[in-house]
Design a protein around this motif. Sequence first.
Motif, PDB file in Angstrom:
ATOM      1  N   TYR A  55       0.840  -1.202   0.000  1.00 45.74           N
ATOM      2  CA  TYR A  55       0.000   0.000   0.000  1.00 45.74           C
ATOM      3  C   TYR A  55       0.868   1.242   0.000  1.00 45.74           C
ATOM      4  O   TYR A  55       1.895   1.283   0.678  1.00 45.74           O
ATOM      5  CB  TYR A  55      -0.907   0.027   1.237  1.00 45.74           C
ATOM      6  N   ALA A  56       0.432   2.228  -0.756  1.00 50.42           N
ATOM      7  CA  ALA A  56       1.148   3.496  -0.764  1.00 50.42           C
ATOM      8  C   ALA A  56       0.154   4.637  -0.592  1.00 50.42           C
ATOM      9  O   ALA A  56      -0.950   4.591  -1.128  1.00 50.42           O
ATOM     10  CB  ALA A  56       1.916   3.666  -2.070  1.00 50.42           C
ATOM     11  N   VAL A  57       0.526   5.621   0.203  1.00 50.69           N
ATOM     12  CA  VAL A  57      -0.296   6.832   0.293  1.00 50.69           C
ATOM     13  C   VAL A  57       0.625   8.036   0.108  1.00 50.69           C
ATOM     14  O   VAL A  57       1.817   7.969   0.378  1.00 50.69           O
ATOM     15  CB  VAL A  57      -1.032   6.970   1.647  1.00 50.69           C
ATOM     16  N   GLU A  58       0.038   9.120  -0.400  1.00 51.38           N
ATOM     17  CA  GLU A  58       0.784  10.375  -0.475  1.00 51.38           C
ATOM     18  C   GLU A  58       0.050  11.412   0.351  1.00 51.38           C
ATOM     19  O   GLU A  58      -1.172  11.355   0.474  1.00 51.38           O
ATOM     20  CB  GLU A  58       0.902  10.855  -1.931  1.00 51.38           C
ATOM     21  N   VAL A  59       0.810  12.310   0.947  1.00 53.52           N
ATOM     22  CA  VAL A  59       0.209  13.468   1.594  1.00 53.52           C
ATOM     23  C   VAL A  59       0.669  14.682   0.800  1.00 53.52           C
ATOM     24  O   VAL A  59       1.870  14.939   0.686  1.00 53.52           O
ATOM     25  CB  VAL A  59       0.659  13.614   3.063  1.00 53.52           C
ATOM     26  N   VAL A  60      -0.283  15.389   0.198  1.00 63.93           N
ATOM     27  CA  VAL A  60       0.061  16.597  -0.546  1.00 63.93           C
ATOM     28  C   VAL A  60      -0.158  17.767   0.403  1.00 63.93           C
ATOM     29  O   VAL A  60      -1.239  17.911   0.976  1.00 63.93           O
ATOM     30  CB  VAL A  60      -0.802  16.739  -1.806  1.00 63.93           C
ATOM     31  N   TYR A  61       0.904  18.560   0.602  1.00 63.83           N
ATOM     32  CA  TYR A  61       0.839  19.588   1.642  1.00 63.83           C
ATOM     33  C   TYR A  61       1.495  20.880   1.169  1.00 63.83           C
ATOM     34  O   TYR A  61       2.143  20.917   0.116  1.00 63.83           O
ATOM     35  CB  TYR A  61       1.493  19.068   2.920  1.00 63.83           C
ATOM     36  N   ARG A  62       1.351  21.904   1.975  1.00 63.86           N
ATOM     37  CA  ARG A  62       1.988  23.196   1.693  1.00 63.86           C
ATOM     38  C   ARG A  62       3.321  23.256   2.431  1.00 63.86           C
ATOM     39  O   ARG A  62       3.361  23.108   3.656  1.00 63.86           O
ATOM     40  CB  ARG A  62       1.102  24.344   2.173  1.00 63.86           C
ATOM     41  N   GLY A  63       4.377  23.486   1.660  1.00 59.78           N
ATOM     42  CA  GLY A  63       5.724  23.522   2.209  1.00 59.78           C
ATOM     43  C   GLY A  63       5.813  24.382   3.462  1.00 59.78           C
ATOM     44  O   GLY A  63       5.159  25.428   3.543  1.00 59.78           O
ATOM     45  N   ILE A  64       6.589  23.978   4.416  1.00 63.31           N
ATOM     46  CA  ILE A  64       6.792  24.591   5.723  1.00 63.31           C
ATOM     47  C   ILE A  64       5.526  24.554   6.577  1.00 63.31           C
ATOM     48  O   ILE A  64       5.526  23.958   7.644  1.00 63.31           O
ATOM     49  CB  ILE A  64       7.301  26.058   5.647  1.00 63.31           C
ATOM     50  N   PHE A  65       4.425  25.170   6.066  1.00 59.62           N
ATOM     51  CA  PHE A  65       3.230  25.314   6.907  1.00 59.62           C
ATOM     52  C   PHE A  65       2.722  23.960   7.405  1.00 59.62           C
ATOM     53  O   PHE A  65       2.109  23.856   8.455  1.00 59.62           O
ATOM     54  CB  PHE A  65       2.080  25.977   6.138  1.00 59.62           C
ATOM     55  N   GLN A  66       2.905  22.908   6.588  1.00 60.09           N
ATOM     56  CA  GLN A  66       2.301  21.620   6.942  1.00 60.09           C
ATOM     57  C   GLN A  66       3.314  20.482   6.910  1.00 60.09           C
ATOM     58  O   GLN A  66       2.933  19.323   6.826  1.00 60.09           O
ATOM     59  CB  GLN A  66       1.153  21.310   5.972  1.00 60.09           C
ATOM     60  N   LYS A  67       4.592  20.822   6.979  1.00 61.51           N
ATOM     61  CA  LYS A  67       5.609  19.779   6.858  1.00 61.51           C
ATOM     62  C   LYS A  67       5.566  18.809   8.043  1.00 61.51           C
ATOM     63  O   LYS A  67       5.592  17.589   7.875  1.00 61.51           O
ATOM     64  CB  LYS A  67       6.994  20.396   6.756  1.00 61.51           C
ATOM     65  N   SER A  68       5.486  19.345   9.252  1.00 61.59           N
ATOM     66  CA  SER A  68       5.457  18.463  10.420  1.00 61.59           C
ATOM     67  C   SER A  68       4.183  17.623  10.420  1.00 61.59           C
ATOM     68  O   SER A  68       4.189  16.459  10.805  1.00 61.59           O
ATOM     69  CB  SER A  68       5.532  19.274  11.720  1.00 61.59           C
ATOM     70  N   LEU A  69       3.089  18.245   9.959  1.00 60.76           N
ATOM     71  CA  LEU A  69       1.820  17.528   9.878  1.00 60.76           C
ATOM     72  C   LEU A  69       1.947  16.315   8.962  1.00 60.76           C
ATOM     73  O   LEU A  69       1.595  15.181   9.341  1.00 60.76           O
ATOM     74  CB  LEU A  69       0.739  18.478   9.355  1.00 60.76           C
ATOM     75  N   SER A  70       2.493  16.521   7.762  1.00 55.87           N
ATOM     76  CA  SER A  70       2.561  15.412   6.806  1.00 55.87           C
ATOM     77  C   SER A  70       3.561  14.351   7.276  1.00 55.87           C
ATOM     78  O   SER A  70       3.352  13.158   7.085  1.00 55.87           O
ATOM     79  CB  SER A  70       2.921  15.928   5.420  1.00 55.87           C
ATOM     80  N   ARG A  71       4.616  14.824   7.915  1.00 55.30           N
ATOM     81  CA  ARG A  71       5.614  13.881   8.438  1.00 55.30           C
ATOM     82  C   ARG A  71       4.970  13.021   9.537  1.00 55.30           C
ATOM     83  O   ARG A  71       5.152  11.803   9.564  1.00 55.30           O
ATOM     84  CB  ARG A  71       6.794  14.677   8.987  1.00 55.30           C
ATOM     85  N   ASN A  72       4.219  13.660  10.419  1.00 54.91           N
ATOM     86  CA  ASN A  72       3.559  12.909  11.495  1.00 54.91           C
ATOM     87  C   ASN A  72       2.623  11.850  10.924  1.00 54.91           C
ATOM     88  O   ASN A  72       2.569  10.723  11.416  1.00 54.91           O
ATOM     89  CB  ASN A  72       2.735  13.851  12.379  1.00 54.91           C
ATOM     90  N   ILE A  73       1.871  12.225   9.894  1.00 55.09           N
ATOM     91  CA  ILE A  73       0.918  11.280   9.312  1.00 55.09           C
ATOM     92  C   ILE A  73       1.674  10.075   8.745  1.00 55.09           C
ATOM     93  O   ILE A  73       1.359   8.916   9.055  1.00 55.09           O
ATOM     94  CB  ILE A  73       0.076  11.968   8.202  1.00 55.09           C
ATOM     95  N   ALA A 117       4.056   7.438   2.335  1.00 53.70           N
ATOM     96  CA  ALA A 117       4.242   6.274   3.203  1.00 53.70           C
ATOM     97  C   ALA A 117       3.927   5.037   2.376  1.00 53.70           C
ATOM     98  O   ALA A 117       2.959   5.025   1.618  1.00 53.70           O
ATOM     99  CB  ALA A 117       3.323   6.338   4.418  1.00 53.70           C
ATOM    100  N   VAL A 118       4.775   4.028   2.489  1.00 51.72           N
ATOM    101  CA  VAL A 118       4.526   2.762   1.804  1.00 51.72           C
ATOM    102  C   VAL A 118       4.552   1.662   2.851  1.00 51.72           C
ATOM    103  O   VAL A 118       5.434   1.639   3.715  1.00 51.72           O
ATOM    104  CB  VAL A 118       5.592   2.473   0.714  1.00 51.72           C
ATOM    105  N   VAL A 119       3.573   0.763   2.790  1.00 50.01           N
ATOM    106  CA  VAL A 119       3.483  -0.354   3.733  1.00 50.01           C
ATOM    107  C   VAL A 119       3.502  -1.655   2.937  1.00 50.01           C
ATOM    108  O   VAL A 119       2.746  -1.803   1.979  1.00 50.01           O
ATOM    109  CB  VAL A 119       2.187  -0.262   4.571  1.00 50.01           C
ATOM    110  N   ALA A 120       4.386  -2.562   3.334  1.00 51.10           N
ATOM    111  CA  ALA A 120       4.501  -3.838   2.623  1.00 51.10           C
ATOM    112  C   ALA A 120       4.513  -4.977   3.634  1.00 51.10           C
ATOM    113  O   ALA A 120       4.676  -4.750   4.839  1.00 51.10           O
ATOM    114  CB  ALA A 120       5.777  -3.868   1.786  1.00 51.10           C
ATOM    115  N   GLY A 121       4.344  -6.178   3.124  1.00 52.66           N
ATOM    116  CA  GLY A 121       4.298  -7.338   3.998  1.00 52.66           C
ATOM    117  C   GLY A 121       5.668  -7.718   4.543  1.00 52.66           C
ATOM    118  O   GLY A 121       5.792  -8.182   5.666  1.00 52.66           O
ATOM    119  N   ASP A 122       6.699  -7.528   3.727  1.00 52.10           N
ATOM    120  CA  ASP A 122       8.043  -7.892   4.172  1.00 52.10           C
ATOM    121  C   ASP A 122       9.078  -7.016   3.481  1.00 52.10           C
ATOM    122  O   ASP A 122       8.769  -6.308   2.525  1.00 52.10           O
ATOM    123  CB  ASP A 122       8.305  -9.383   3.911  1.00 52.10           C
TER     124      ASP A 122
END
Lengths: 405, 386
Positions: B4-22, B58-63
């Motif tokens: 599984y892969a997800v992307e977080v599209v965010y606004r530079g600086i303003f939401q960097k910690s937010l996207s990193r946390n997610i 973020a990417v999640v894999a079985g192994d």
Amino acid sequence: MTTETRVGPLETEELISGSEAIARACALADVDVITAYPIRPYDTVMQFVSKLIANGELTCEYIVAESEHSQFEIVKHASAVGARVFTGSSGVGWFYAFEALAVTCGLRLPMVAMVGNRALDDPGAFGCEHNDALAVRDLGWLLNWAATAQDCIDTAFLAWRVAEDPRVFLPCAISTDGAFLTHSQQIVKVPDRSLVDKFLPPYDRGKFQLHPDNPITIAPQVNEDWLMEIRRQTDAAMRRARDVIIEAHQEFVDIFGRGGDPFLEEYMTDDADVVLIGMGTLALPLKVTVRRMREKGHKVGFIRVKWFRPFPGPELLELLPRFKAVGVIDRDYSLGSPLNGGVLFNEVRSIMYSAPERVPIIGFVAGLGGREITIPSTRQMFEITQKAADEGGTDQELHWIGVRE
Amino acid sequence: MATYAVEVVYRGIFQKSLSRNICRSIVLASRLEGKIGTAFGRYGDSPERNGIPAKYFAVVAGDPVELEEYLAQYEPTEVDVSIVVDDTLCKGVESWAWYGLQPINALTKPDGAVLVTSYQEPEQLKEDIHVKDQPYDLAILKGSKSFSGLWVYKDDHTDVRILGALARICPDMVGLDSYKEAILQQWGDQRKVTSAERAFERVRRSPVEPGEGNPAEPFSFDLPGWEVMEEALVIPGIEPGGGFRGGEGGFEPVRSSVFKKFSTRTMRPVVNFETCTKCTLCWLQCPDSCFDVTPDGLYDANMEACCGCGVCEDVCPVPDCITMVGEEAFSDNDSQHDHWRRDRDDYMGWLRDKIALGKSETRSHGFHHVGQYDEESQTVEVGYDD
Ligand code: SF4
Ligand code: SF4
């Protein structure tokens, strides 16, 4: 925030980037002096070192210099008094320190530097490219390339161990591909301090230590009557480093239970007809492609060069002649060089001159400036190499892969 | 297992910690289920530029073997969920790397989802999101943009609310219980767990059919091959420009044909042409030479070039003559002056509405005075209630 998970009595697991892994290694190796000057992507390690210091997890002199030149000069001097040191840079920042980089080798002052591999600033470019670290390849720097964040922490311990060995006393640079290692977090096994202590003895300069009780002069003026002998000594140290690396790797495997062969990581090469060779994170798409092509019956394999200096010549000479063709991938360029190929290509070709039988060797320049080396492009490289194997040679020995035609 | 892969599209600086946390939380939670993953940032550079669209993955894999494919990628070729933490990004993403405009759902897998934090309705968002020829879900989690600054993090629970919503949308990647445990591990805050649970309940999903959405062709250009490209890193100078809209009178500079700023801004200026005194200050001070001079001596902010900095609003000496308004209020980049010339009354009504909207918004990009964090956090409901 605590997100470490204990996975065994002597190991925790953390989700960290390659840069963060090297910062953790600094704390575990009890580094005494760290110097820094910001340039991306190396600067990520500065952030994590600062954080460790602020959290009380690392005690050291942390000096943010006014330029890379001073940055490397300061650790050079600190190393002379017997301090374990860490520093690093990227791209043209590394080049700004070039004078210091060059003189460190002859003075036999060990230091460990992280090179966050970066293009050479053709206006502002900061994607991954290996020409920065490779620029010191002739000077006496030990050079190795990491492929994963786990490699970063493991290689850091090996780097201090080899660099500070009295038989060597040379600086060592760990290359970490910009973005793919410096800005990517992976699950990393972080060893307990007790394991690191077991593997990494304290840095002891012995009679070369600059100290009031040991009055010596380091680096007097040298001219034509001295310099050639100094070069020959540095050369001898580099030659000795081979055995030290082999020894250190063996002990690393014994203590930490991972690590593999010292110089080369072979992937599905046993019965391979055709192999590709490369350094750094390009190993990952290559392994995926090898697996997929094997599923379809193609006998392909991959070899990752871990240490570039000293060059694994004997190992490659023993290994390569059994394949029908070999492709060498360079994430670098050496313009005007033989066959206009990359640095690794020319070195591999040079060592293969001594082979009893010559196999076709194809060079690939790929992934410059941070361009992704994609799965289809790795397949393309295998296909070109396979063709040379089938035909017993080729009239095009060098290919640019992924450049917009 | 599937990867599984997800992307977080965010606004530079303003939401960097937010996207990193997610993204970190997704990987940490997946580890609790015996899976393995990676979290990485791209598009943004460090130092990132304020407001520039950037991505975290973020990417999640079985192994570990399954994961290898994703460890040296610039970005995944497709994602299960595209998370959008500022709804104005639904208009698309122009990275610093000059790719043209990438639709927000460009990487979304067929039958995947676009998850947006927004107070807008699905129909409104679909006006912005480009059409796709495969179906997907549009999921909306009510919430604000949660902008913070370089040194501060606005802990309004947006991070964990996204995790709760993800557990609903993509349960096979990571389940709610694992997210809850990962939240406790990281923050030790039961209220954040409650926020995640509520988001799990409250996220709203609606299907988007192929062909549904903004039909506009996204701005794009051809990248030249190495033999065609001008040598020596030389690019031709841009002509100074000429009359307004190519006609007589006024002035309109020629602008870059390859770099537009349609998605870099979070706000844009609206101009009251009837109170403008033609003082020229906006035209002089705009850092990006956005103002086209009309034949009647007025100044029309061109949305191809505007980065939304707000300097023009600051320098304009006439009250409410230039007002910055959040990008979500606009669905095109058309000329305001053309609109005004076409139908004055309609334009003035439109302008009044936009100004009212602009004045009702919090404009905080980060924090501007000591104590602002405390003031704002009191207005944030803990264990967030929609
Ligand atoms: S917001 Fe900034 S860039 Fe846009 S028109 Fe005003 S001054 Fe120019
Ligand atoms: S600054 Fe305001 S008053 Fe002056 S020209 Fe611009 S819009 Fe008109």
